[in-house]
Design a protein around this motif. Structure first.
Motif, PDB file in Angstrom:
ATOM      1  N   TYR A 189       4.745   3.645 -10.211  1.00  0.00           N
ATOM      2  CA  TYR A 189       4.556   2.582  -9.231  1.00  0.00           C
ATOM      3  C   TYR A 189       3.073   2.514  -8.842  1.00  0.00           C
ATOM      4  O   TYR A 189       2.391   3.528  -8.765  1.00  0.00           O
ATOM      5  CB  TYR A 189       5.358   2.841  -7.960  1.00  0.00           C
ATOM      6  CG  TYR A 189       6.849   2.910  -8.141  1.00  0.00           C
ATOM      7  CD1 TYR A 189       7.491   2.431  -9.272  1.00  0.00           C
ATOM      8  CD2 TYR A 189       7.645   3.457  -7.135  1.00  0.00           C
ATOM      9  CE1 TYR A 189       8.864   2.494  -9.406  1.00  0.00           C
ATOM     10  CE2 TYR A 189       9.022   3.526  -7.252  1.00  0.00           C
ATOM     11  CZ  TYR A 189       9.625   3.050  -8.405  1.00  0.00           C
ATOM     12  OH  TYR A 189      10.994   3.123  -8.538  1.00  0.00           O
ATOM     13  N   GLY A 190       2.601   1.316  -8.545  1.00  0.00           N
ATOM     14  CA  GLY A 190       1.241   1.133  -8.062  1.00  0.00           C
ATOM     15  C   GLY A 190       1.201   0.081  -6.963  1.00  0.00           C
ATOM     16  O   GLY A 190       2.180  -0.652  -6.740  1.00  0.00           O
ATOM     17  N   ILE A 191       0.058  -0.026  -6.273  1.00  0.00           N
ATOM     18  CA  ILE A 191      -0.114  -0.956  -5.163  1.00  0.00           C
ATOM     19  C   ILE A 191      -1.011  -2.108  -5.620  1.00  0.00           C
ATOM     20  O   ILE A 191      -2.125  -1.887  -6.108  1.00  0.00           O
ATOM     21  CB  ILE A 191      -0.739  -0.257  -3.941  1.00  0.00           C
ATOM     22  CG1 ILE A 191       0.024   1.020  -3.595  1.00  0.00           C
ATOM     23  CG2 ILE A 191      -0.790  -1.216  -2.760  1.00  0.00           C
ATOM     24  CD1 ILE A 191       1.474   0.816  -3.241  1.00  0.00           C
ATOM     25  N   PHE A 192      -0.527  -3.333  -5.426  1.00  0.00           N
ATOM     26  CA  PHE A 192      -1.266  -4.529  -5.832  1.00  0.00           C
ATOM     27  C   PHE A 192      -1.315  -5.521  -4.676  1.00  0.00           C
ATOM     28  O   PHE A 192      -0.559  -5.412  -3.706  1.00  0.00           O
ATOM     29  CB  PHE A 192      -0.615  -5.158  -7.066  1.00  0.00           C
ATOM     30  CG  PHE A 192      -0.775  -4.316  -8.303  1.00  0.00           C
ATOM     31  CD1 PHE A 192      -1.771  -4.582  -9.226  1.00  0.00           C
ATOM     32  CD2 PHE A 192       0.051  -3.214  -8.522  1.00  0.00           C
ATOM     33  CE1 PHE A 192      -1.946  -3.785 -10.347  1.00  0.00           C
ATOM     34  CE2 PHE A 192      -0.114  -2.404  -9.642  1.00  0.00           C
ATOM     35  CZ  PHE A 192      -1.107  -2.697 -10.562  1.00  0.00           C
ATOM     36  N   SER A 215       1.768   9.398 -11.205  1.00  0.00           N
ATOM     37  CA  SER A 215       2.980   9.451 -10.409  1.00  0.00           C
ATOM     38  C   SER A 215       3.172   8.159  -9.624  1.00  0.00           C
ATOM     39  O   SER A 215       2.836   7.075 -10.098  1.00  0.00           O
ATOM     40  CB  SER A 215       2.973  10.689  -9.504  1.00  0.00           C
ATOM     41  OG  SER A 215       4.253  10.947  -9.010  1.00  0.00           O
ATOM     42  N   PHE A 216       3.669   8.248  -8.383  1.00  0.00           N
ATOM     43  CA  PHE A 216       4.133   7.066  -7.648  1.00  0.00           C
ATOM     44  C   PHE A 216       3.255   6.778  -6.437  1.00  0.00           C
ATOM     45  O   PHE A 216       3.070   7.635  -5.579  1.00  0.00           O
ATOM     46  CB  PHE A 216       5.579   7.278  -7.191  1.00  0.00           C
ATOM     47  CG  PHE A 216       6.528   7.531  -8.317  1.00  0.00           C
ATOM     48  CD1 PHE A 216       6.970   6.499  -9.126  1.00  0.00           C
ATOM     49  CD2 PHE A 216       6.980   8.824  -8.574  1.00  0.00           C
ATOM     50  CE1 PHE A 216       7.843   6.727 -10.167  1.00  0.00           C
ATOM     51  CE2 PHE A 216       7.858   9.067  -9.616  1.00  0.00           C
ATOM     52  CZ  PHE A 216       8.290   8.021 -10.417  1.00  0.00           C
ATOM     53  N   GLN A 217       2.775   5.551  -6.354  1.00  0.00           N
ATOM     54  CA  GLN A 217       2.126   5.021  -5.152  1.00  0.00           C
ATOM     55  C   GLN A 217       2.924   3.782  -4.736  1.00  0.00           C
ATOM     56  O   GLN A 217       3.021   2.822  -5.506  1.00  0.00           O
ATOM     57  CB  GLN A 217       0.669   4.651  -5.411  1.00  0.00           C
ATOM     58  CG  GLN A 217      -0.237   5.841  -5.695  1.00  0.00           C
ATOM     59  CD  GLN A 217      -0.099   6.380  -7.098  1.00  0.00           C
ATOM     60  OE1 GLN A 217      -0.058   5.611  -8.051  1.00  0.00           O
ATOM     61  NE2 GLN A 217      -0.012   7.706  -7.237  1.00  0.00           N
ATOM     62  N   HIS A 218       3.496   3.826  -3.551  1.00  0.00           N
ATOM     63  CA  HIS A 218       4.326   2.696  -3.141  1.00  0.00           C
ATOM     64  C   HIS A 218       4.468   2.626  -1.627  1.00  0.00           C
ATOM     65  O   HIS A 218       3.865   3.402  -0.901  1.00  0.00           O
ATOM     66  CB  HIS A 218       5.688   2.709  -3.845  1.00  0.00           C
ATOM     67  CG  HIS A 218       6.533   3.911  -3.614  1.00  0.00           C
ATOM     68  ND1 HIS A 218       7.870   3.848  -3.335  1.00  0.00           N
ATOM     69  CD2 HIS A 218       6.247   5.242  -3.644  1.00  0.00           C
ATOM     70  CE1 HIS A 218       8.374   5.061  -3.214  1.00  0.00           C
ATOM     71  NE2 HIS A 218       7.404   5.925  -3.388  1.00  0.00           N
ATOM     72  N   ILE A 219       5.235   1.643  -1.151  1.00  0.00           N
ATOM     73  CA  ILE A 219       5.469   1.346   0.266  1.00  0.00           C
ATOM     74  C   ILE A 219       4.138   1.050   0.985  1.00  0.00           C
ATOM     75  O   ILE A 219       3.718   1.786   1.893  1.00  0.00           O
ATOM     76  CB  ILE A 219       6.221   2.471   1.003  1.00  0.00           C
ATOM     77  CG1 ILE A 219       7.344   3.044   0.138  1.00  0.00           C
ATOM     78  CG2 ILE A 219       6.763   1.941   2.329  1.00  0.00           C
ATOM     79  CD1 ILE A 219       8.488   2.124  -0.116  1.00  0.00           C
ATOM     80  N   PRO A 220       3.426  -0.036   0.612  1.00  0.00           N
ATOM     81  CA  PRO A 220       2.156  -0.330   1.272  1.00  0.00           C
ATOM     82  C   PRO A 220       2.343  -0.937   2.658  1.00  0.00           C
ATOM     83  O   PRO A 220       3.384  -1.512   2.979  1.00  0.00           O
ATOM     84  CB  PRO A 220       1.512  -1.351   0.329  1.00  0.00           C
ATOM     85  CG  PRO A 220       2.680  -2.080  -0.253  1.00  0.00           C
ATOM     86  CD  PRO A 220       3.749  -1.026  -0.431  1.00  0.00           C
ATOM     87  N   SER A 221       1.318  -0.797   3.465  1.00  0.00           N
ATOM     88  CA  SER A 221       1.201  -1.494   4.743  1.00  0.00           C
ATOM     89  C   SER A 221      -0.229  -1.997   4.845  1.00  0.00           C
ATOM     90  O   SER A 221      -1.168  -1.278   4.496  1.00  0.00           O
ATOM     91  CB  SER A 221       1.533  -0.555   5.906  1.00  0.00           C
ATOM     92  OG  SER A 221       1.384  -1.207   7.148  1.00  0.00           O
ATOM     93  N   VAL A 222      -0.421  -3.225   5.320  1.00  0.00           N
ATOM     94  CA  VAL A 222      -1.747  -3.823   5.373  1.00  0.00           C
ATOM     95  C   VAL A 222      -2.006  -4.379   6.765  1.00  0.00           C
ATOM     96  O   VAL A 222      -1.087  -4.854   7.437  1.00  0.00           O
ATOM     97  CB  VAL A 222      -1.907  -4.925   4.295  1.00  0.00           C
ATOM     98  CG1 VAL A 222      -0.928  -6.065   4.510  1.00  0.00           C
ATOM     99  CG2 VAL A 222      -3.346  -5.434   4.231  1.00  0.00           C
ATOM    100  N   ALA A 223      -3.254  -4.305   7.209  1.00  0.00           N
ATOM    101  CA  ALA A 223      -3.677  -4.890   8.481  1.00  0.00           C
ATOM    102  C   ALA A 223      -5.035  -5.535   8.289  1.00  0.00           C
ATOM    103  O   ALA A 223      -5.831  -5.122   7.437  1.00  0.00           O
ATOM    104  CB  ALA A 223      -3.747  -3.825   9.573  1.00  0.00           C
ATOM    105  N   MET A 224      -5.322  -6.569   9.095  1.00  0.00           N
ATOM    106  CA  MET A 224      -6.536  -7.363   8.934  1.00  0.00           C
ATOM    107  C   MET A 224      -7.162  -7.627  10.301  1.00  0.00           C
ATOM    108  O   MET A 224      -6.450  -7.825  11.289  1.00  0.00           O
ATOM    109  CB  MET A 224      -6.176  -8.674   8.235  1.00  0.00           C
ATOM    110  CG  MET A 224      -7.327  -9.593   7.941  1.00  0.00           C
ATOM    111  SD  MET A 224      -6.806 -11.056   6.982  1.00  0.00           S
ATOM    112  CE  MET A 224      -6.989 -10.447   5.303  1.00  0.00           C
ATOM    113  N   ASP A 225      -8.506  -7.627  10.369  1.00  0.00           N
ATOM    114  CA  ASP A 225      -9.166  -7.923  11.631  1.00  0.00           C
ATOM    115  C   ASP A 225      -9.509  -9.406  11.737  1.00  0.00           C
ATOM    116  O   ASP A 225      -9.174 -10.208  10.855  1.00  0.00           O
ATOM    117  CB  ASP A 225     -10.384  -7.021  11.842  1.00  0.00           C
ATOM    118  CG  ASP A 225     -11.536  -7.305  10.883  1.00  0.00           C
ATOM    119  OD1 ASP A 225     -11.540  -8.362  10.219  1.00  0.00           O
ATOM    120  OD2 ASP A 225     -12.456  -6.464  10.795  1.00  0.00           O
TER     121      ASP A 225
END
Length: 371
Positions: A189-192, A215-225
């Protein structure tokens, strides 16, 4: 009464007579209960509505000119913008968002700009006919009406894309991130992500966020100013060589270029740290929260966090959020206001003694002090 100009309307309204499109002038309607009346598109001019109740009434499209709304209440029908002059707008009750209804649509995320325009994104299964999940969205205007049609976000469509997260700046520009399976050809898994302009057009192309790809990178969370600078966080497995999950992040400028390098967020690294959530204030200061196992010496999960300054440096040390520590506390979420005050919520097991999960929270000021 319909399309009627009324001076001293109290007698008619007190008799329970609907008055859509009426002009109600120079009257004192204080301390009355007009629940359930149809006053849609009515014009209240120089009229006192102090402590008046409109519960269940229809005030859709009504206007207020020189009206006194002090203490007035309205629920389940329409609501008014507070102030001596304002307008009543329709309340949006529960509404259906996804247009495509075949198969499963889940994992929604929502973001809003300063004007109240908003966007909702979610994962949808088999919508493109490939038996996989993809990421879709729908934009809305501040009045709750749709802005354009449902749109497909991810460009790469093989295998599956899930767990979207969206953030929006003051002007309505927004960023969507998600987990993608096998996009780099490694079966992991990857983050896009994909950036958008305020008009809903794409801003650049789909891009890869995580630098470490084993391995696995997943379940992203994003925030913006306010300016469109943003931070993406996610959980990564075995990145520090300890065969468990940890929390990692990457900062970006408003242009979409990476600011600095991928960084490790959690200080405590025994067992799993997972399910991050991030929030950011107007100046770009941010806080990240997550659940951590065994960190308090028990066998369950607890909620922890780390504050950061706008330059990406830590602001204080990793801190424990939940006070009740029996059983497990899971799945945190965080939100932050313009000044940096923030609130963290989570699920807690058996905290009320009923063997069930409940929702709990903790407020903090912009210094990181509990409130």
């Amino acid at each position: 009464h319909v399309n009627t100009e009324i001076n001293h309307a109290k007698v008619s309204l007190n008799a329970g007579i609907d008055c859509p499109h009426c002009t109600i002038k120079n009257d004192d309607l204080s301390n009355q209960d007009y629940s359930g009346l149809d006053l849609s598109s009515a014009n209240f001019t120089n009229t006192s509505l102090t402590n008046t109740i409109f519960n269940g009434g229809d005030l859709t499209g009504a206007t207020l000119t020189g009206a006194n709304l002090s203490g007035a209440t309205w629920t389940d029908g329409s609501y008014c913008r507070l102030g001596s002059v304002g307008s009543c707008l329709p309340v949006l009750r529960e509404f259906h968002i996804n247009t495509e209804t075949n198969d499963y649509q889940n994992n929604p995320s929502v973001a809003m700009d300063d004007d109240g325009d908003f966007v909702i994104v979610w994962a949808s299964n088999n919508q493109t006919g490939d038996t996989n999940y993809g990421i879709f969205g729908q934009r809305y205007k501040s009045d709750g009406s749709t802005n354009g049609t449902e749109f497909h976000i991810n460009t790469y469509t093989n295998d599956g894309q899930r767990f979207p997260s969206v953030a929006m700046d003051d002007d309505g520009d927004f960023i969507v991130t998600w987990t993608s399976i096998n996009q780099t050809g490694d079966n992991f898994y990857g983050i896009f992500g994909q950036r958008y302009k305020s008009d809903g057009s794409t801003n650049g192309t789909e891009f890869h966020i995580n630098t470490y790809t084993n391995s696995f990178q997943h379940i992203p969370s994003v925030a913006m100013d306010d300016d469109g600078d943003f931070i993406v966080t996610w959980q990564s497995f075995n990145q520090t060589g300890d065969t468990s999950y940890g929390i990692f992040g990457q900062r970006y400028a408003s242009t979409g270029s990476a600011t600095g390098t991928e960084f490790h967020i959690n200080t405590y690294t025994i067992s799993n740290q997972r399910f991050p959530s991030v929030a950011m204030d107007n100046d770009g200061d941010f806080v990240i929260v997550w659940e951590s196992k065994y960190q308090t010496g028990d066998t369950g999960y607890g909620i922890f966090g780390q504050r950061y300054k706008s330059d990406g440096s830590t602001n204080g040390t990793e801190f424990h959020i939940n006070t009740y520590t029996n059983n497990s506390q899971n799945n945190p979420s965080v939100a932050m206001d313009n000044d940096g005050d923030f609130i963290v919520t989570w699920g807690s097991n058996n905290q009320t003694g009923d063997n069930l999960d409940g929702i709990f929270g903790q407020r903090y000021n912009n210094l990181g002090v509990t409130q």
